[in-house]
Scaffold this active site. Structure first.
Site, PDB file in Angstrom:
ATOM      1  N   ARG A   1     -12.187  -2.571   6.920  1.00 53.45           N
ATOM      2  CA  ARG A   1     -13.123  -1.960   7.866  1.00 53.45           C
ATOM      3  C   ARG A   1     -14.422  -2.743   8.026  1.00 53.45           C
ATOM      4  O   ARG A   1     -15.171  -2.510   8.976  1.00 53.45           O
ATOM      5  CB  ARG A   1     -13.412  -0.514   7.469  1.00 53.45           C
ATOM      6  CG  ARG A   1     -12.161   0.355   7.615  1.00 53.45           C
ATOM      7  CD  ARG A   1     -12.467   1.780   7.888  1.00 53.45           C
ATOM      8  NE  ARG A   1     -13.315   1.984   9.043  1.00 53.45           N
ATOM      9  CZ  ARG A   1     -13.574   3.166   9.587  1.00 53.45           C
ATOM     10  NH1 ARG A   1     -13.030   4.250   9.064  1.00 53.45           N
ATOM     11  NH2 ARG A   1     -14.361   3.292  10.623  1.00 53.45           N
TER      12      ARG A   1
ATOM     13  N   SER B   1       0.825  -1.217   0.000  1.00 51.89           N
ATOM     14  CA  SER B   1       0.000   0.000   0.000  1.00 51.89           C
ATOM     15  C   SER B   1       0.854   1.261   0.000  1.00 51.89           C
ATOM     16  O   SER B   1       1.820   1.372   0.758  1.00 51.89           O
ATOM     17  CB  SER B   1      -0.906   0.028   1.235  1.00 51.89           C
ATOM     18  OG  SER B   1      -1.493   1.313   1.374  1.00 51.89           O
TER      19      SER B   1
ATOM     20  N   THR C   1      -1.259  -8.876  -3.054  1.00 49.34           N
ATOM     21  CA  THR C   1      -2.069 -10.095  -3.039  1.00 49.34           C
ATOM     22  C   THR C   1      -3.467  -9.839  -3.602  1.00 49.34           C
ATOM     23  O   THR C   1      -3.937  -8.703  -3.649  1.00 49.34           O
ATOM     24  CB  THR C   1      -2.236 -10.607  -1.604  1.00 49.34           C
ATOM     25  OG1 THR C   1      -2.930  -9.603  -0.841  1.00 49.34           O
ATOM     26  CG2 THR C   1      -0.907 -10.912  -0.942  1.00 49.34           C
TER      27      THR C   1
ATOM     28  N   ARG D   1      -9.484  -1.745  -4.033  1.00 54.25           N
ATOM     29  CA  ARG D   1      -9.991  -1.374  -5.362  1.00 54.25           C
ATOM     30  C   ARG D   1      -8.864  -1.178  -6.363  1.00 54.25           C
ATOM     31  O   ARG D   1      -8.756  -0.135  -7.013  1.00 54.25           O
ATOM     32  CB  ARG D   1     -10.820  -0.091  -5.313  1.00 54.25           C
ATOM     33  CG  ARG D   1     -12.193  -0.282  -4.805  1.00 54.25           C
ATOM     34  CD  ARG D   1     -13.140   0.842  -5.128  1.00 54.25           C
ATOM     35  NE  ARG D   1     -14.453   0.453  -4.639  1.00 54.25           N
ATOM     36  CZ  ARG D   1     -15.315  -0.269  -5.334  1.00 54.25           C
ATOM     37  NH1 ARG D   1     -15.062  -0.601  -6.569  1.00 54.25           N
ATOM     38  NH2 ARG D   1     -16.465  -0.625  -4.778  1.00 54.25           N
TER      39      ARG D   1
ATOM     40  N   TYR E   1      -1.796   9.282 -14.479  1.00 56.00           N
ATOM     41  CA  TYR E   1      -0.877   8.807 -13.445  1.00 56.00           C
ATOM     42  C   TYR E   1       0.330   9.736 -13.424  1.00 56.00           C
ATOM     43  O   TYR E   1       1.048   9.843 -14.421  1.00 56.00           O
ATOM     44  CB  TYR E   1      -0.466   7.385 -13.794  1.00 56.00           C
ATOM     45  CG  TYR E   1       0.223   6.620 -12.706  1.00 56.00           C
ATOM     46  CD1 TYR E   1      -0.460   5.623 -12.006  1.00 56.00           C
ATOM     47  CD2 TYR E   1       1.550   6.851 -12.377  1.00 56.00           C
ATOM     48  CE1 TYR E   1       0.170   4.887 -11.016  1.00 56.00           C
ATOM     49  CE2 TYR E   1       2.177   6.123 -11.373  1.00 56.00           C
ATOM     50  CZ  TYR E   1       1.482   5.135 -10.706  1.00 56.00           C
ATOM     51  OH  TYR E   1       2.105   4.407  -9.724  1.00 56.00           O
TER      52      TYR E   1
END
Lengths: 575, 575
Positions: free
Chosen positions: A270, A141, A210, A218, A478
């Site tokens: 969550r 992340s 993973t 997402r 991006y």
């Protein structure tokens, strides 16, 4: 120690993989011009973990005993290095804090459940014992989805799903596979490929992320034009909650009210812990080609990308770098080391000469890559349609040589970031999606926003961009930015990052196309989905997790570390 | 009276549109064989509203005054006929109850807001005054999404959105349009077509349903293979809640946590009232053809449909009727009324002769329709690929004649249902989606389940089916069933319907592919999305609407009218 692959504790990916610039003659001059520094040879091969000053585990004997009873002693880990591997993701600020020994709240334990039943027991224990559980996939992340809240006083347990790594079954008629959430990209593809199938989902993080992580954040892979975003790919799932397992059977489409599938996708832990997924799988394409095209300008390239999608060519991907990224891309080419490569390099020089003769401003030109898959004649037909479209926009076809290069290099970029950090330079990314009509404005405004931040900081800064992930109504932009940082890095980073993010929203883009929200992007949730939308989502989290035991502070109501450092210099956004 | 189009109070669609069988020579014999009755000439041209025994409005003067202040006196209606138009949707049981004067809880008032601000004021008033609001689009629901709960003691207001019927803007670069939720299908297409665009969304209810209704019930149109389900088409929306408007900006894709867009889609009014939507629009296709093919068997046809999707032909739709539906379809052909049609009919006879010579069992043959859109050469290419696939599965190409017929007849079927009701016959539909690998079993089991119900009732019953809406991993199976009903109609209907629905779930299908949940399908929610999934969704509804003011009893926790009538004879399902 559990038999699970981890990233190195101090940076991206694996030890002994490095970005090297010495064999890329154009790279150092570009860096000098871009961020004003002289590159030095790499010093850092690794970082000794003995230099890390790790906050101790605060777990009680009682909680520890409970965890051990659930997953076994071998799979309940208090080891400092593993706790540090699990303390954060790999955003540039995560890595800087790690390297600077600025750990915040580090998990008290890491557990490696070996079954859905064990996950169920962990989730129940979390509610009974008021623990905080943070599901952990590959730890890639870059949106701060994995850190405990700094102020968290309860016991924090990182739940590494790496042992749940099997392709459980393939329905070969329906093109569906049931796969455990903790499997890493390469491991999963190997299992699928062995039976002739592929997921077709290749995010930049592929080697170190993973399936469950892709679901929970997402994700979107570089081939989403053909294979879909992860939300399209996922057709069913098991997600473990304190009251039991939410089981969504594999369905091509369904009309069962508000979509639970689409609630768990992006939920970042969550709503519970995703343990397995039903996903669409595809036969490996018979034939595949990546063709490169050079456009005289960004605008023409962008138009071509839109028209390719509009013409329903059904490419696997279509991406175009802007002029800056094109320049960067060419600057990372290696010096020729063989006669063949020397000939190729001369061919390239000749091509540049052609372009100049045509009156191109070679500093404005933009390289595009389009990927075609299918039967050979189908690929040929698609290539022909694309050739017609790009020609009308003034492009030259460079052929499949650079395309093959692109295919090989695609997962290597994050190592460059670690290299730059050692040089005192932050290199980071921010991405968005917006309707086609707004892409030019988003692009322009983000450049201006970044420049305004660089100016304010008195720095020479760099920003570059590409467009990828085409949809009917728009695409992803991006951005990669870089600047030399100082001791005031937190404020410097916050200023550049918030300016870019705010420019996305103000120009009609979203806070992120495929990096999730985490804590990093949560300050923009109200502006993105509206205050009333946030209120409804907050209600969902409250009803699903009244005790805040499941990765609290992600997506919404996150601890603020961007605007807080900016203080009154911030953009004045509501938190 | 508000200037809004309504369906007739006693049945589907408009007055003076009828199904006629006298010019279809094969129809009466088929009906005789299918459900055992002799067709009589149609008696009922209309039903006098004076025969309706309408429960009076229970609205208080104070509430009435409040509504009038919000939407104006003209748009606050207590008229009995309009209240009956709004009391239910158009499921077969809704129509039977209406015709039999068995009204349950009828809305006390119908309001027609003219702006989002008025909807906002209504929603706030609902909470302040403890009213029940039921949003109403075209009223075509066949899943009981529009009825108040029979036991509702509070004031019930049906909110007809028909005045919000404008295409507000079109982003021609991005292929996006902002459209008000209350617009009926034909009105919307007319506005879009006038500017060269189409939504491409054509559910069977198209003439009498609205964009907002499609959103709120997770609709899918017959051309979803190309244009997507409504969840794909919708890219942003405004949804009014008591606390304000949830505004989701138009985005091609986004990574903003659990999807609010996908929570409102399918929410059937339980999360608030959708007022406008950003949707994908497409240029009207240059060329369009619908080609019919005849397959020797259902299995071969089903395989061909799957292979067409697998070959990535990108058809606009591909559907195949099973043998029974093929027979029915042929039986609704008109007798030739001109020389040209006589020649065509002879051509058909000749074709049947060809099939028999090939050894086909003509009672097993199945008709398929495939629609192609695009540039002429693209359509030609796609047709060629499909021709190759269907040939391998033994099919004969019938050409574009029957296809054109299909295109014309597509919205007429519901009138047949009203005609059959007058003849004492229930004709109704139930549809599902399932993975490709399960379709054969679903089909077989549903036939057996319906037959078991017919046997139990001692009736000659009919069931037929088609496959449509192809996805990577599966497709929709759409069943039509019919039987003669008696005074015990509630129990008879419940038995047949529950057996079919249960067969869907047991064979791996979903409770509905595109008809929503309403009250009709809610008994299967736990089996479809699991008890823990229902619990999470229930939490969402509770947090979003703690006072149960917004269409309560839909999707979940619905008043049971299926299993209750069955009593101990029911299938023993948990409610």
């Amino acid at each position: 120690m559990p038999n699970v692959k981890h990233q190195k504790w101090w940076g991206w990916g694996e030890e002994n993989v490095f970005f090297t610039w010495e064999n890329k003659p154009a790279f150092a001059p570009l860096v000098k011009r871009a961020v004003g520094i002289d590159l030095r040879p790499r010093q850092r091969d690794t970082v000794d973990f003995a230099t890390a000053d790790v906050p101790g585990s605060q777990i009680s004997d009682d909680d520890l005993q409970a965890l051990r009873e659930i997953v076994g002693a071998t799979h309940t880990v208090l080891d400092d290095e593993l706790r540090i591997v699990h303390w954060a993701g790999k955003s540039v600020t995560d890595i800087i804090k790690t390297l600077q020994n600025r750990f915040e709240r580090v998990p008290d334990a890491v557990v490696y459940p070996g079954s859905e039943d064990e996950v169920q027991a962990l989730v129940k224990a979390a509610v009974e014992r008021d623990l905080v559980l943070i599901p952990f996939g590959g730890g890639s992340s870059i949106s701060r989805s994995l850190q405990p809240r700094p102020e968290e006083t309860r016991t924090v347990v990182s739940v590494n799903l790496g042992r749940l790594n099997q392709v459980l079954e393939i329905d070969e008629v329906s093109g569906l596979a049931r796969i455990q959430a903790g499997v890493l990209g390469p491991d999963m593809e190997e299992q699928l490929n062995g039976r002739g199938w592929t997921l077709g989902h290749f995010p930049d993080s592929f080697n170190h992320s993973t399936l469950g992580g892709w679901a929970a954040t997402r994700s979107s892979g570089m081939q989403s034009d053909k294979y879909g975003d992860i939300a399209d790919i996922i057709r069913g799932m098991n997600a473990v909650r304190p009251g039991g397992v939410v089981k969504l059977r594999p369905l091509p489409s369904t009309s069962t009210g508000p979509s639970l599938r689409e609630m768990f996708i992006g939920s970042e832990g969550r709503l519970g812990i995703i343990t397995e997924l039903w996903v669409q799988v595809h036969r490996i394409a018979e034939h595949r080609e990546v063709i490169a095209y050079m456009f005289p300008t960004w605008q023409q390239g962008l138009t071509a990308m839109r028209l390719i999608h509009e013409a329903e060519v059904h490419t696997t991907f279509a991406r175009i770098s802007d002029a800056r990224e094109t320049e960067f891309s060419l600057a990372t080419q290696k010096a020729p080391t063989s006669l063949k490569k020397t000939v190729a390099a001369k061919g390239q020089d000749a091509l540049w000469a052609v372009m100049r003769r045509r009156g191109w401003d070679t500093s404005a030109m933009c390289i595009a890559y389009v990927c075609f898959e299918g039967a050979k004649d189908d690929v040929a037909r698609k290539k022909k349609v694309v050739a017609g479209i790009v020609k009308k926009q003034g492009a030259l076809t460079l052929g499949s040589g650079p395309g093959a290069l692109y295919d090989q290099k695609k997962f290597d970029t994050p190592y460059l970031r670690d290299f730059l950090l050692e040089q005192g330079v932050i290199g980071d990314v921010s991405e968005t999606a917006a309707p086609w009509a707004r892409l030019t404005t988003v692009h322009k405004n983000v450049y201006e926003a970044a420049q305004s931040a660089f100016d304010e900081l008195g720095k020479t800064g760099w920003i570059m961009s590409h467009m990828s992930h085409s949809y009917h109504s728009g695409a992803c932009l991006y951005f990669t930015f870089a600047f030399e940082f100082t001791e005031d890095v937190d404020r410097e980073y916050a200023l550049v990052k918030t300016r870019i993010q705010q420019a996305f929203i103000d120009a009609g883009g979203t806070l992120s196309h495929h990096h999730g929200v985490g804590a990093e992007h949560s300050p923009w949730m109200e502006q993105d989905v509206s205050p009333e939308g946030v209120e409804l989502m907050r209600g969902l989290f409250r009803t699903a997790d009244p005790g805040e035991n499941f990765n609290p502070g992600k997506v919404l109501d996150s601890p603020d570390t961007l605007f807080k450092v900016l203080g009154s210099e911030g953009s004045g956004q509501e938190q």
